[in-house]
Design a protein around this motif. Structure first.
Motif, mmCIF file in Angstrom:
data_model
loop_
_atom_site.group_PDB
_atom_site.id
_atom_site.type_symbol
_atom_site.label_atom_id
_atom_site.label_comp_id
_atom_site.label_asym_id
_atom_site.label_seq_id
_atom_site.Cartn_x
_atom_site.Cartn_y
_atom_site.Cartn_z
ATOM 1 N N VAL A 75 0.819 -1.220 0.000
ATOM 2 C CA VAL A 75 0.000 0.000 0.000
ATOM 3 C C VAL A 75 0.854 1.271 0.000
ATOM 4 N N THR A 76 2.096 1.159 0.418
ATOM 5 C CA THR A 76 2.984 2.328 0.374
ATOM 6 C C THR A 76 3.847 2.338 -0.882
ATOM 7 N N GLU A 77 3.606 1.366 -1.763
ATOM 8 C CA GLU A 77 4.401 1.233 -2.985
ATOM 9 C C GLU A 77 5.903 1.190 -2.658
ATOM 10 N N GLU A 78 6.211 0.387 -1.642
ATOM 11 C CA GLU A 78 7.580 0.112 -1.190
ATOM 12 C C GLU A 78 8.270 1.346 -0.573
ATOM 13 N N ARG A 79 7.442 2.268 -0.087
ATOM 14 C CA ARG A 79 8.008 3.462 0.542
ATOM 15 C C ARG A 79 7.909 3.407 2.068
#
Length: 232
Positions: free
Chosen positions: A74-78
């Protein structure tokens, strides 16, 4: 005697379990509030849990890994490393949480142990965690046999009731999960006593086997001895 073997489920039948998952999921949602709304996050986490069962089985460790997977997605790997650490700490807290028995749990197990029935514990989940909870519960001394299984199927119940009892036809499974404790036990030919719990994991939902005369519902474990006596 119609019944010679009585088997108990553990989590949310004998002691609290699901509420710790709910509380942890609330904390998880707060941690990721800046990345995803709660309803979307819950859906994504449930999807991750479904996938993880085949890899990690049931239990806290699989749940913790599902939270990490969901956070990455959900954080796009952030997702910051500090947040990953917080998720790991949540899981570790769950793994060390003290056991809290449900009302009438010890009295019900002890009453069955005093009777002429063989008393079993059949539970699924992480081996080390289930062993820890059983040891802390002080209920181990009442069970003739403890089975910690990866899945509860009709074949599982048939095997256990045959190896450690007089077959499923003379056994009863007592538990809170319609999907894991009740339906497969009935399908194996056993009796089943459903003890509803106010919290339930979505993946444990199932329709009751209302058509079976071997299916019973109890308000709580305080009514188990009466039911067993009535069946005979």
């Amino acid at each position: 005697m119609k019944l010679t073997t009585i088997a108990f489920d553990a989590d949310d039948t004998l002691w609290h379990n699901e509420r710790f998952f709910v509380l942890t999921q609330d904390r998880f949602a707060e941690l990721l509030a800046d990345y995803a709304p709660r309803d979307h996050l819950d859906v994504r986490l449930l999807e991750a849990e479904k996938r993880s069962i085949g890899h990690y089985g049931y239990g806290i460790k699989g749940f913790m890994l599902s939270m990490i997977e969901t956070a990455i997605e959900v954080t796009e790997e952030r997702i910051p490393a500090a947040a990953i650490r917080q998720i790991l700490e949540m899981g570790q807290e769950m793994l060390s949480h003290p056991i809290e028995l449900l009302p009438h749990a010890q009295a019900a197990v002890e009453a069955m142990a005093r009777s002429h029935h063989k008393v079993l514990l059949i539970t699924k989940g992480d081996l080390l965690d289930q062993e820890r909870k059983l040891a802390e519960s002080d209920l181990r001394r009442f069970f003739d046999r403890v089975e910690i299984v990866s899945e509860k199927t009709p074949e599982t119940y048939s095997r256990i009731f045959t190896e450690h009892g007089d077959g499923p036809e003379r056994a009863m499974m007592v538990g809170n999960s319609m999907k894991s404790d009740i339906r497969p036990a009935i399908e194996a030919g056993a009796w089943a006593a459903h003890v509803p719990f106010d919290l339930a994991w979505a993946l444990e939902a199932a329709e009751p086997p209302s058509e079976s005369d071997r299916f019973h519902t109890l308000e709580d474990l305080g009514h188990l001895e009466e039911l067993v006596t009535r069946i005979g």
